[in-house]
Design a protein around this motif. Structure first.
Motif, PDB file in Angstrom:
ATOM      1  N   PRO A 141       0.842  -1.211   0.000  1.00  0.00           N
ATOM      2  CA  PRO A 141       0.000   0.000   0.000  1.00  0.00           C
ATOM      3  C   PRO A 141       0.872   1.255   0.000  1.00  0.00           C
ATOM      4  CG  PRO A 141       0.106  -0.913   2.206  1.00  0.00           C
ATOM      5  CD  PRO A 141       0.886  -1.851   1.321  1.00  0.00           C
TER       6      PRO A 141
ATOM      7  N   SER B  18      -4.318   4.446   0.595  1.00  0.00           N
ATOM      8  CA  SER B  18      -4.427   3.236  -0.234  1.00  0.00           C
ATOM      9  C   SER B  18      -5.738   2.530   0.087  1.00  0.00           C
ATOM     10  CB  SER B  18      -3.250   2.291   0.018  1.00  0.00           C
ATOM     11  OG  SER B  18      -2.024   2.915  -0.307  1.00  0.00           O
TER      12      SER B  18
ATOM     13  N   ILE C 143      -7.760  -0.833  -1.109  1.00  0.00           N
ATOM     14  CA  ILE C 143      -7.604  -2.089  -1.845  1.00  0.00           C
ATOM     15  C   ILE C 143      -8.822  -2.960  -1.590  1.00  0.00           C
ATOM     16  CG2 ILE C 143      -6.157  -4.132  -2.191  1.00  0.00           C
ATOM     17  CD1 ILE C 143      -3.824  -2.519  -1.005  1.00  0.00           C
TER      18      ILE C 143
ATOM     19  N   TRP D 121      -9.337  -3.149   2.308  1.00  0.00           N
ATOM     20  CA  TRP D 121      -8.306  -2.490   3.109  1.00  0.00           C
ATOM     21  C   TRP D 121      -8.373  -0.979   2.851  1.00  0.00           C
ATOM     22  CZ3 TRP D 121      -7.535  -7.157   0.791  1.00  0.00           C
ATOM     23  CH2 TRP D 121      -6.935  -8.187   1.538  1.00  0.00           C
ATOM     24  N   GLU D 122      -8.207  -0.217   3.883  1.00  0.00           N
ATOM     25  CA  GLU D 122      -8.060   1.238   3.752  1.00  0.00           C
ATOM     26  C   GLU D 122      -6.926   1.671   4.674  1.00  0.00           C
ATOM     27  OE1 GLU D 122     -10.648   5.398   3.901  1.00  0.00           O
ATOM     28  OE2 GLU D 122     -11.655   3.427   3.969  1.00  0.00           O
TER      29      GLU D 122
ATOM     30  N   CYS E 298      -0.329  -6.053   2.158  1.00  0.00           N
ATOM     31  CA  CYS E 298      -1.668  -6.593   2.407  1.00  0.00           C
ATOM     32  C   CYS E 298      -1.744  -7.875   1.579  1.00  0.00           C
ATOM     33  CB  CYS E 298      -2.755  -5.626   1.953  1.00  0.00           C
ATOM     34  SG  CYS E 298      -2.607  -3.967   2.626  1.00  0.00           S
TER      35      CYS E 298
END
Length: 436
Positions: free
Chosen positions: A217, A222, A224, A255-256, A280
């Motif tokens: 990331p 980011s 995802i 994911w953040e 990740c």
């Protein structure tokens, strides 16, 4: 008069007493169990050999298809006008990745594994405000910029890659032509406008791999999102998903990650900054690995032999028959053959079905053999059902991995309690001794 001397008579009497001695029988069973650990070690060697062979086949498939993939992207590099060999490197201000993982089964000989195809949609945003304030617009060669992506296994790139910048479609070129910290990957040459303070780029990647897919990331922000039809994901790496949903039809993970959570810097000069490999990751977990399950079962050999011999010992005492030590050894070998049979069948069928077939065959075999020794269907069926119940108990134990030790301990306690119950009145068994 008898020709037999008093000494021979005493020897025969001693051997008779030893033959019918309860303690001698228990000692004999303990010695047999200890000796059976020799073929147990051979079974473990066989499991390791088959497991290593399976791993070799897996490596061959990965070598041709693509191994676990780790994607680092992207890095934008702009050379300085005063020194074209010196670059200013930028991470994205914003990185959005939308991924689809399509699992597939690949098979070679009797061995098989799961690989995947992935479709990845990248959206990138870069901001040049900080570097223009530091270096000035005129000190950067904007028309010679390079956008680089790192990828761990280039064999997985299955098609040509294009980058969309404004109205342009730019084809990817092989390798990383500059020293920006990436080892393997591809790049795009960019002709940027010095007056632009921010740009947006997009590209689609189709990457083949196996077992695991990881993303770095690298953006200040980011986001995802990864989806797949695979129902057994494992989330690994430094960052766990912010949210995820897992069902029988697949999974959806999100994911953040922002810059306060990571150790990255947004820009650097040349190699003054070492790239971080904070990832990740999602792993496609396979539960059909029969070798590890058989290996776990072999660890319960002591429990299994104690159960089996306890049942045979109790039936022997209740029936008044005497079972020869060699016959105990044959019972022990029959128990050990269960693991070999299970290992061989599970390479062709599912583990659950292989376990059922192997346990039924061994239970019937031991029940029929005990029928010929004890001359009583009741006792032989007791041994058969006890053995079958033990197989079911062990199957449940290996499925409950977190409680395996507790289940094994309870099993040994139950076995000991059962033997203690049936041997509580030793004087009753003395009346059943076989007369010479």
């Amino acid at each position: 008069m008898s020709d037999e001397s008093p000494l021979n008579f005493k020897q025969r009497d001693f051997l008779k007493q030893l033959k019918n001695s309860l303690m001698a029988k228990i000692a004999m069973i303990a010695i047999i169990i200890a000796l059976l650990y020799i073929p147990k070690s051979l079974i473990l060697d066989l499991i390791h050999e088959r497991e290593n062979r399976s791993a070799e086949v897996l490596k061959e498939i990965q070598h041709k298809w693509g191994g676990p993939q780790n994607i680092y992207g992207a890095i934008l590099s702009i050379p300085l006008a005063s020194d074209k060999e010196t670059f200013i490197h930028l991470h994205p201000e914003k990185l959005d990745i939308l991924g689809q993982i399509h699992p597939e089964e690949r098979k070679k000989s009797i061995f098989k594994t799961i690989v995947y195809k992935s479709d990845l949609d990248y959206q990138l945003a870069f901001n040049f405000t900080s570097i223009t304030q530091l270096y000035g617009k005129e000190k950067l060669l904007w028309d010679q910029a390079i956008l680089s992506f790192g990828i761990s296994d280039l064999k997985g790139l299955s098609r040509q890659i294009n980058l969309k910048h404004c109205e342009q479609n730019i084809n990817a070129r092989p390798g990383i032509p500059i020293d920006n910290g990436l080892k393997t990957g591809f790049h795009f040459p960019l002709n940027l406008d010095a007056n632009e303070q921010q740009i947006t780029l997009s590209t689609q990647l189709q990457i083949n791999g196996s077992q695991e897919l990881s993303f770095v990331p690298s953006g200040r922000q980011s986001i995802i999102q990864v989806q797949s039809t695979w129902p057994h994901p494992g989330f690994e790496g430094k960052y766990l998903p912010t949210s995820y949903n897992i069902s029988d039809t697949g999974f959806d993970s999100h994911w953040e990650i922002h810059d306060l959570q990571r150790d990255f810097i947004s820009s650097w000069r040349d190699r003054e900054h070492a790239l971080e490999q904070e990832t990740c990751s999602v792993r496609l977990i396979q539960f059909n690995g029969s070798y590890s399950q058989v290996h776990r079962l072999v660890k319960y050999t002591l429990l299994f032999l104690c159960f089996t011999f306890a049942a045979i010992f109790i039936c022997e005492r209740l029936s008044g028959q005497i079972i020869h030590p060699l016959q105990y050894i044959l019972f022990g070998f029959a128990s050990l053959m269960f693991y070999v049979l299970l290992l061989s069948i599970s390479e062709h069928l599912s583990f659950a079905l292989a376990y059922l077939i192997a346990s039924v065959i061994c239970s019937i075999m031991m029940a029929l053999y005990s029928r010929s020794l004890l001359a009583n269907w009741k006792n032989s069926l007791s041994i058969g059902f006890t053995t079958g119940g033990l197989y079911g108990y062990l199957y449940g134990t290996i499925q409950l991995e977190d409680y395996a030790l507790l289940m094994g301990s309870l099993g040994l306690i139950i076995t000991l309690a059962t033997v203690m119950y049936f041997t509580r009145d030793l004087s009753r068994y003395n009346t059943k001794e076989i007369k010479a």
